[in-house]
Motif scaffolding. Sequence first.
Motif, PDB file in Angstrom:
ATOM      1  N   ASN B 200       0.821  -1.208   0.000  1.00 12.83           N
ATOM      2  CA  ASN B 200       0.000   0.000   0.000  1.00 12.83           C
ATOM      3  C   ASN B 200       0.855   1.257   0.000  1.00 12.83           C
ATOM      4  N   HIS B 201       1.848   1.245   0.891  1.00 16.63           N
ATOM      5  CA  HIS B 201       2.654   2.452   1.040  1.00 16.63           C
ATOM      6  C   HIS B 201       3.440   2.749  -0.230  1.00 16.63           C
ATOM      7  N   GLU B 202       3.997   1.697  -0.811  1.00 18.86           N
ATOM      8  CA  GLU B 202       4.811   1.937  -2.013  1.00 18.86           C
ATOM      9  C   GLU B 202       3.964   2.471  -3.144  1.00 18.86           C
ATOM     10  N   VAL B 203       2.813   1.850  -3.296  1.00 19.22           N
ATOM     11  CA  VAL B 203       1.937   2.311  -4.385  1.00 19.22           C
ATOM     12  C   VAL B 203       1.533   3.759  -4.156  1.00 19.22           C
ATOM     13  N   SER B 204       1.253   4.074  -2.893  1.00 19.53           N
ATOM     14  CA  SER B 204       0.869   5.453  -2.604  1.00 19.53           C
ATOM     15  C   SER B 204       1.981   6.420  -2.966  1.00 19.53           C
TER      16      SER B 204
END
Lengths: 186, 651
Positions: B200-204
């Motif tokens: 999630n964090h990376e995609v964000s």
Amino acid sequence: MESDNDVALDIIITNVVCVFRTRCHLNLRKIALEGTNVIYKRDVGKVLMKLRKPRITASIWSSGKVICTGATSEEEAKLGARRLARSLQKLGFKVKFTDFKVVNVLAVCTMPFEIRLPEFTKSNRPLASYEPELHPAASYRIKNLKATLQVFSTGSITVTAPSVQFVATAVEQIYPLVFESRKTAR
Amino acid sequence: MSPRVCKNCGGTDIDIDQARGDAVCTSCGSVLEDNIIVSEVQFVENSGGGSSAVGQFVSSESSGKAPSLGAGFHNSLGKESRAQTLQNGKRQIHHLGNQLQLNQHCLDTAFNFFKMAVSKHLTRGRKMTHVIAACLYLVCRTEGTPHMLLDLSDLLQVNVYVLGKTFLLLARELCINAPAIDPCLYIPRFAHMLEFGDKNHEVSMTALRLLQRMKRDWMHTGRRPSGLCGAALLVAARMHDFRRTVKEIIRVVKVCESTLRKRLNEFEDTPTSQLTVEQFMKVDLEEECDPPSFTAGLRKIKIQQIEQELTKKIQDVEDEIASYQDEIETELENSRPKLKGMYASLLKDGIQWGEPAPRSSLTSGIHGESEAEDEELTVASNHLSKDLYNKMQQKNPESVDGQCQPASKTPSLTSLLGPLPTAASLGLTESIKECIEDKKEKNGENGELDLNGIDDSEIERYLLNESEIKIKTELWMKENADYLKEQKEKEERIAKEKELGIYKEHKPKKSSKKREPIRASTAGEAIEKMLEQKKISSKINYDVLRDLNKGGGTPNHEQDGIIHSGSAKKSATRRRSTNNNRDISTPVSNMGKSHPGGAQSRADAPPHQEESDEVARASDQDASLVRYPGHAGGTMSLGWPGNALGFSRKS
């Protein structure tokens, strides 16, 4: 009309709205039946009459009040209004041409540069408002001229004001503000 | 108010005794005031020997009536309207805010905005719910929470633009500068909804970088932030090997498919799209692009420019041809004096006729006349010039050489043609000026119609002749037959009533609901159903009324009512029900309608008039049925079960 400050901008008037009164009661049914280019809106209680020569559309009420839209200049609006009154006269009503007033003028003007809207809105806080969720343009109101300007990021500006003179003044007023927030060439 | 001058003697020396509450003039001894209002604190002895101050805490907002039922009973009766409005608003704000998961601080700020709005009378003429939503959105904007106006409108089932209008007005009137919304704020929220799991964090982060890139490429001005977010997230997801279809993204982001596609296309046009994934993560291109609408505009401008150039070229060519024609004319003049005579005769006969097109000075003068004549003129002139040209070609090949020496010919041209056309043109221009001035005359004061410039014959074309009138009348009558019937019937009815003397002026009803007949087995049921529809009084506690007849047989209805109107507050003055917002405020009398399980059907009012009168009488007599205004029936039953039972026991 052109406003010459440092630059000659072309202000194109797209619509002029005017009102006048005929001071006599009009029988809408008769107008509807005897005119070639009329639409009778019974639910609202008015007749729409369209003229070809100055391209205008007029809303006629039975009280004798008439609103004329679609003209491209103030003179044209007056001419169209008079033409309309003349045709009503021919239908047999005793019309008089009183209280002619230009109510609204809509004009479009293009700047030769783009505009940064968030910046523009911030620097002109209470008068300018920008809601990208609702409308892509920032709207700017000039109270004493009663003018509303819609500023788009492409540089085109739509002005509505009660008369052509006010439109020109409004554009002159907003030019420096918009020039500040222009997008400088890369 | 301290008296300074004694009325009797005029002395200024006045002794004010706070203890006795007197004001006495020391020079003549006359008492000027007694029972002066004193603002001192008094103490009272309470049990146990201690002393406490006498007095009550009064809120700065309320005026006059103190709560008579003791402290803690803050939902008290008889408060003035302003306090009630504020209390109502507070409740609604909390209700909505909890649905949006706003923290307490935000809710308090929203309530402050609401107070300001009420004091500036901005709630007048607007639905309370709209104003509340606008206050909440204002708080969201100032705090920077990722709530969209769309969310609020979803909750309330109201058009976004209506809410937006209210919001803009509120922001303007309260002089609050809502900072512009940044699409980056929405990314964590949407990413969470799209369920990327661990990544999630990376995609964000990737999506954020994409968005920043888009901003620099000028894709974000004037666009909905949610659309940009959607596009960025889509690309970011794909970059990290997540397969999120366009449809999934649309559901989360709430934009249209075509909008998303458009954004993607625009992004494709930027040079950043050409980079690979790794390159994008490492490198940031220096260039900035123009906004896409600008490039589209540029294309248009280019096309226009090209068109203009073409027209210019055409005009140049035409001018050349015209100048050649002029020279040909001069040649003809020189070689054929007869032609000149022909011109002269034409000129003398009618100024409107016979000038060939190349003599632009005259034709421009003639343009003052009507268009029809113009057309004829140009046709004739073209014809004439063609003839001349043909004749000239046949007989004077030399004149072609004459074209090569334009300069020497032109002065002779003007000298030859000078006297003749200018006189004519002068005469024309004068008449033209007159015409223009006539048009400018204003006649507003008389009211009489100025007929200048109005062509009567043209206007006659606008009017139909008799046979056409007949046809149109028939058509119109056929189309509007129903309406005409109605009008006739109405008139007949009115005439009859007038004769009978019953005629009433019926004002147009705003809304008349059609009701189905009530089907009820007992009188009690019938009363119930009818009351629910008619909503006779807001001060009747319908729960208790029902219990009177059934004796506790309707516990379900009560509970459902509680759920529905849980946090709702019903003001005594409000009688109309708000149909849109069920979860916010439901008058208790609507309970039966609002839950789908209810077996009650709608009743027809007139046949049950007597029953309603009965009930009204009963309600007046029976104090137990009267509910305190300002209470939701639900909360009352919840918090004070004893009361309901206790009251009913009285009856």
